[in-house]
Design an enzyme around this catalytic site. Structure first.
Site, PDB file in Angstrom:
ATOM      1  N   ALA A   1      40.271  56.184  86.447  1.00 34.34           N
ATOM      2  CA  ALA A   1      40.203  54.508  85.276  1.00 34.34           C
ATOM      3  C   ALA A   1      38.864  54.463  84.623  1.00 34.34           C
ATOM      4  O   ALA A   1      38.884  54.160  83.104  1.00 34.34           O
ATOM      5  CB  ALA A   1      40.700  53.233  86.176  1.00 34.34           C
TER       6      ALA A   1
ATOM      7  N   ARG B   1      28.677  59.357  81.521  1.00 34.70           N
ATOM      8  CA  ARG B   1      27.812  60.488  80.653  1.00 34.70           C
ATOM      9  C   ARG B   1      28.069  61.634  80.276  1.00 34.70           C
ATOM     10  O   ARG B   1      28.046  62.628  80.217  1.00 34.70           O
ATOM     11  CB  ARG B   1      27.774  60.722  82.839  1.00 34.70           C
ATOM     12  CG  ARG B   1      27.096  59.872  83.303  1.00 34.70           C
ATOM     13  CD  ARG B   1      26.717  60.306  84.315  1.00 34.70           C
ATOM     14  NE  ARG B   1      27.761  59.502  85.309  1.00 34.70           N
ATOM     15  CZ  ARG B   1      27.873  59.993  86.869  1.00 34.70           C
ATOM     16  NH1 ARG B   1      27.534  60.032  87.573  1.00 34.70           N
ATOM     17  NH2 ARG B   1      28.855  58.773  87.403  1.00 34.70           N
TER      18      ARG B   1
ATOM     19  N   GLY C   1      26.833  60.674  96.740  1.00 33.36           N
ATOM     20  CA  GLY C   1      26.224  60.159  97.299  1.00 33.36           C
ATOM     21  C   GLY C   1      25.901  61.093  98.288  1.00 33.36           C
ATOM     22  O   GLY C   1      26.391  61.973  99.170  1.00 33.36           O
TER      23      GLY C   1
HETATM   24  C1  UD1 Z   1      31.096  58.880  93.672  1.00 32.88           C
HETATM   25  C2  UD1 Z   1      31.434  58.503  94.217  1.00 32.88           C
HETATM   26  C3  UD1 Z   1      30.208  58.767  95.588  1.00 32.88           C
HETATM   27  C4  UD1 Z   1      30.178  60.583  95.725  1.00 32.88           C
HETATM   28  C5  UD1 Z   1      30.837  61.314  94.079  1.00 32.88           C
HETATM   29  C6  UD1 Z   1      32.000  62.330  94.374  1.00 32.88           C
HETATM   30  C7  UD1 Z   1      31.298  56.077  94.375  1.00 32.88           C
HETATM   31  C8  UD1 Z   1      30.758  54.198  94.260  1.00 32.88           C
HETATM   32  N1  UD1 Z   1      30.451  56.429  94.603  1.00 32.88           N
HETATM   33  O1  UD1 Z   1      30.363  58.810  92.547  1.00 32.88           O
HETATM   34  O2  UD1 Z   1      29.155  59.332  96.629  1.00 32.88           O
HETATM   35  O3  UD1 Z   1      30.008  61.531  95.716  1.00 32.88           O
HETATM   36  O4  UD1 Z   1      32.186  60.026  93.094  1.00 32.88           O
HETATM   37  O5  UD1 Z   1      32.458  62.865  93.303  1.00 32.88           O
HETATM   38  O6  UD1 Z   1      33.009  56.041  94.875  1.00 32.88           O
HETATM   39  N2  UD1 Z   1      36.767  55.189  89.011  1.00 32.88           N
HETATM   40  C9  UD1 Z   1      37.991  54.270  88.030  1.00 32.88           C
HETATM   41  N3  UD1 Z   1      37.744  52.757  88.324  1.00 32.88           N
HETATM   42  C10 UD1 Z   1      36.339  52.817  88.415  1.00 32.88           C
HETATM   43  C11 UD1 Z   1      35.206  53.462  88.242  1.00 32.88           C
HETATM   44  C12 UD1 Z   1      35.351  54.518  88.313  1.00 32.88           C
HETATM   45  O7  UD1 Z   1      39.190  54.778  88.453  1.00 32.88           O
HETATM   46  O8  UD1 Z   1      36.177  50.966  88.406  1.00 32.88           O
HETATM   47  C13 UD1 Z   1      37.044  56.659  88.701  1.00 32.88           C
HETATM   48  C14 UD1 Z   1      36.519  57.593  88.208  1.00 32.88           C
HETATM   49  O9  UD1 Z   1      37.287  57.963  86.805  1.00 32.88           O
HETATM   50  C15 UD1 Z   1      36.119  59.105  88.953  1.00 32.88           C
HETATM   51  C16 UD1 Z   1      36.237  57.902  90.501  1.00 32.88           C
HETATM   52  O10 UD1 Z   1      36.634  56.927  89.919  1.00 32.88           O
HETATM   53  O11 UD1 Z   1      37.514  59.149  88.694  1.00 32.88           O
HETATM   54  C17 UD1 Z   1      35.405  58.240  90.674  1.00 32.88           C
HETATM   55  O12 UD1 Z   1      33.906  57.437  89.505  1.00 32.88           O
HETATM   56  P1  UD1 Z   1      32.670  58.417  88.813  1.00 32.88           P
HETATM   57  O13 UD1 Z   1      32.256  57.533  88.066  1.00 32.88           O
HETATM   58  O14 UD1 Z   1      32.925  59.430  89.116  1.00 32.88           O
HETATM   59  O15 UD1 Z   1      31.493  57.954  90.320  1.00 32.88           O
HETATM   60  P2  UD1 Z   1      30.606  59.014  90.904  1.00 32.88           P
HETATM   61  O16 UD1 Z   1      29.594  58.537  90.190  1.00 32.88           O
HETATM   62  O17 UD1 Z   1      30.562  60.834  90.112  1.00 32.88           O
HETATM   63 MG    MG Z   2      32.093  61.254  89.792  1.00 33.55          MG
END
Ligand code: UD1
Ligand code: MG
Length: 450
Positions: free
Chosen positions: A10, A15, A139
């Site tokens: 979602a 970025r 992370g």
């Molecule tokens: C996340 C992890 C991080 C990990 C990294 C590796 C968290 C807080 N951090 O960071 O520790 O090392 O992934 O892949 O989880 N998404 C939603 N809803 C939201 C926010 C995000 O569905 O409200 C989904 C995004 O579409 C994505 C995934 O969750 O597919 C991860 O989100 P992203 O923003 O890419 O997190 P990272 O900063 O990569």
């Molecule tokens: Mg990510």
């Protein structure tokens, strides 16, 4: 043990600086979300529940109809995203696998290993980790002085010392269902105003629960996509992985760095791929072919022993020993029989050319059936479109079409017939007829040996 999977898709992926959601960007011709869905489905044995944003119809289509979908109305972080699936999955128990949708390279074997480890873990969760020097904003896995996992520190909130940690959180987790669903409500709000799924790790650690880790087997599994630079790195890694596999299977590549092969391509032994060759979509390529340089083949079937030079082939079928190019264009529905030769600047669409047909130079063949061994002279065109409808052209076996003939469809040229250079054929020509002029008229019957 029984497992369900959730894929988090979602996020907007800000970025990426894109007008389309990140998970719709393509890798190897396939949307990112599709890669996670396929690997996860293979490991779990059933399609996942995909968390999607409100304004993302394209993501549902890209993930595939077999998935279930749950909406996350506000983007409040990965923990909040998982919470949206609670009503749908809570009753089912077992293990819940959670995976970010931006991790296309995590293999189904890694998902399986993670599920197996959690199956034996008395504690509430197991996470997939990697050891790497290039952290890509992941992370960090923080351990206590006894080596037990204590927390995940997000890159944005890590201290200098924590940034130096080489153990990374890949973004794929296996939870014991009851523990996951009963703890999500307690997630704290992060400094960014989001609920981080990763804060569950510190929660489990503070309860004294054992947290297990599984380390990915291959380094490139952790190429996550957050920016377009990562996307290009992923394309390169995918290209190297696929090209190495085909070279090991007996395919020659003069320059693997400029040879682009999609994940759904098959190639036979001793085929040679020259630089700047693109094989995309579903391609079945036979053995002993010579393809390129500068050639694109998409969704096509190419028989053994074909040569295709500097050409574009889309939606076509080539039987054995066909020669195309340079500068040929085969379009949807072109079917070229054994030994067909099409020289420079030929275009064929929705037409069947039987064995041995020769089109030396500059021709357009559309909506036609061309019999065996027909010779199509330079500049011949099937005038198949009258501005409203398409019409068919039939040319009988062994016919000889003179240079620059216009075949105004619908029209039939008989077996063994000939047309004179520059003729404009508006009426059918009988078997062994010789037709000339504008419009062409039949002037005599040929001896079959002519
Ligand atoms: C996340 C992890 C991080 C990990 C990294 C590796 C968290 C807080 N951090 O960071 O520790 O090392 O992934 O892949 O989880 N998404 C939603 N809803 C939201 C926010 C995000 O569905 O409200 C989904 C995004 O579409 C994505 C995934 O969750 O597919 C991860 O989100 P992203 O923003 O890419 O997190 P990272 O900063 O990569
Ligand atoms: Mg990510």
């Amino acid at each position: 043990m029984r497992a369900n999977a959730i894929i988090l898709a979602a996020g907007l992926g800000t970025r990426m600086k894109s007008r389309i959601p990140k998970v719709l960007h393509e890798l190897g011709g396939k949307p990112l979300v599709r890669w996670s869905v396929e690997a996860c489905t293979k490991a779990v044995g059933a399609p996942p529940t995909v968390i999607v944003g409100l304004d993302m119809p394209g993501v549902r289509a890209a993930a595939g109809e077999a998935c279930s979908f749950v909406e996350q109305r506000e983007r409040l972080g990965t923990g909040h995203a998982v919470l949206q699936a609670r009503a749908a999955l809570q009753e089912q128990g077992g293990i819940v696998v959670v995976a970010n949708a931006d991790l296309p390279f995590v293999r189904s074997e890694s998902y399986r290993a993670l599920i197996a480890r959690q199956g034996e873990n008395p504690g509430p969760l197991t996470l997939l980790t990697a050891e790497a020097d290039y952290p890509r904003g992941f992370g960090r896995v923080k351990r206590d002085d006894r080596g037990r996992v204590a927390a995940i520190i997000e890159h944005a909130h890590a201290s200098e010392e924590e940034l130096a940690i080489r153990e990374l959180n890949v973004g794929v987790y296996a939870f014991r269902s009851d523990w996951l669903w009963s703890h999500l409500d307690d997630l704290p709000v992060s400094p960014k105003g989001e609920y981080y799924l990763t804060d569950l790790i510190a929660m489990a650690a503070s309860e004294g629960e054992p947290i297990e880790t599984v380390t990915v087997a291959e380094e490139d599994e952790i190429i996550g996509i957050n920016t377009r630079v990562h996307l290009a790195e992923a394309e390169k890694a995918l290209r190297e992985r696929i090209n190495r596999m085909w070279m090991e299977a007996g395919v020659t590549m003069i320059d693997p760095a400029t040879t682009y092969i999609g994940p759904d391509v098959q190639i036979g032994q001793d085929t040679v791929l020259l630089p700047n060759t693109h094989l995309l979509g579903e391609v079945f390529m036979g053995s002993d072919c010579k393809i390129g340089p500068n050639t694109t083949i998409r969704d096509a079937s190419i028989g053994d022993g074909c040569t295709i030079d500097a050409s574009v082939v889309e939606g076509a079928v080539l039987e054995q020993d066909v020669e195309i190019g340079p500068y040929g264009h085969l379009r949807e529905g072109a079917h070229l029989g054994r030994g067909v030769h099409m020289g420079n600047y030929g275009e064929v669409k929705n037409s069947r050319l039987e064995a041995g047909v020769k089109i030396g130079h500059f021709s357009y063949i559309g909506d036609a059936h061309i019999g065996e061994n027909v010779n199509i002279g330079a500049g011949t065109i099937t005038c198949n479109y009258d501005g409203e409808k398409k019409h068919r052209t039939e040319i009988g076996a062994e016919a000889f079409i003179g240079s620059d003939t216009m075949l105004v469809a619908p029209v039939k040229i008989g077996k063994g017939a000939r047309t004179g250079a520059g003729s404009v054929v508006t009426k059918d020509v009988p078997d062994y007829g010789l037709a000339v002029g504008i419009p062409a008229r039949v002037i005599r019957k040929l001896d079959e040996r002519d």
